[in-house]
Design an enzyme around this catalytic site. Sequence first.
Site, mmCIF file in Angstrom:
data_model
loop_
_atom_site.group_PDB
_atom_site.id
_atom_site.type_symbol
_atom_site.label_atom_id
_atom_site.label_comp_id
_atom_site.label_asym_id
_atom_site.label_seq_id
_atom_site.Cartn_x
_atom_site.Cartn_y
_atom_site.Cartn_z
ATOM 1 N N GLU A 94 35.144 12.141 50.409
ATOM 2 C CA GLU A 94 33.974 11.319 50.130
ATOM 3 C C GLU A 94 33.323 11.717 48.801
ATOM 4 O OE1 GLU A 94 30.000 9.882 52.507
ATOM 5 O OE2 GLU A 94 30.374 12.035 52.410
ATOM 6 N N LYS A 110 28.795 2.753 51.268
ATOM 7 C CA LYS A 110 28.347 3.334 52.537
ATOM 8 C C LYS A 110 27.105 2.622 53.054
ATOM 9 C CE LYS A 110 27.654 7.957 54.497
ATOM 10 N NZ LYS A 110 27.595 9.395 54.148
ATOM 11 N N CYS A 115 32.441 8.940 55.899
ATOM 12 C CA CYS A 115 31.704 10.016 56.548
ATOM 13 C C CYS A 115 30.998 9.575 57.832
ATOM 14 C CB CYS A 115 30.731 10.601 55.522
ATOM 15 S SG CYS A 115 29.948 12.158 55.970
#
Length: 320
Positions: free
Chosen positions: A48, A139, A173
């Site tokens: 990430e 994200k 994540c």
Amino acid sequence: MSANKDLLTVGLAQITPVWLNREATLEKIITYINQAADQGCDLVGFGEALAPGYPFWLDRTDGARFNNDIQKEIHARYLDEGVCIERGDLASVCETAKARGIAVYVGIMERPLDRAGHSLYCTLVYIDKQGRIGSVHRKLMPTYEERLAWAPGDGHGLRTHTLGEFTVGGLNCWENWMPLARASLYAQGEDLHFSCWPGGDHNTHDLPGFIAKESRSYTMFVCGLMRVEDITDDIPHADLIRAGENTGFLANGGSCLMGPDGKWVIEPIIGEERLAVATIDHKLVRRERQNFDPAGHYSRPDVTQLFVNRERQSTVKFTG
């Protein structure tokens, strides 16, 4: 691609960034793409926000202090090193993927022009074997202190991609814990789930098995690695960021691969920078879907349905 169409070879590149140095980190990523291609990989994945690195300083320097010169100075460096796709920052990565015939999942800290160029997004980019960018997933919700550095993304990148017999999709994540985000990928036929992390075996202790059994898919977790010595003297307030770390690691890895039957293919790799390679078999997915297929025969769309907005969000729309 193997002569057996069910087989796919994947690489898990657990590496450190050249922290807060975009160009040097992308060069290192290209080196590992070539290594994965040399070992016959069809897909290689990275951690990430690997380029130019995860914002480790936030919980080590009182990152929530308002209007603070230290935070402003580090953030300005971070912004300078952000990856701007529109500017062509990933062109060399795409060219390498095309030249070597390998697909790539890479985590970047994106500085996009379509949001005016001064906010940062934790973004997972899929590049296919022809060197084309297939999806740019920002994200959905940064976690805890990440919100001090990253803006929340949108659903535009919630997409899957065909790779041999497999359908691959990915999340960043902690959003892998979000059931509806996972469900949006399952509904698109995902049977190889890619999950990227900054690093930490505590993050990959339970979730790979949970997702594998929920989705009856292969789960590929790729983590970054970050050591105290990777914080170089040119980083603003480097001594402050290094202070108090006794383990030697800010992130100790944890990359792993699990099959759709919940059994390890690659067990979590701790504290080691390396490329791990394995060949996976789509036949095992089909075997496990016999008794559970979350978006197929075990779904009830007449009772529950999921709505997904994949429009790229913007603060302005121009007409005329």
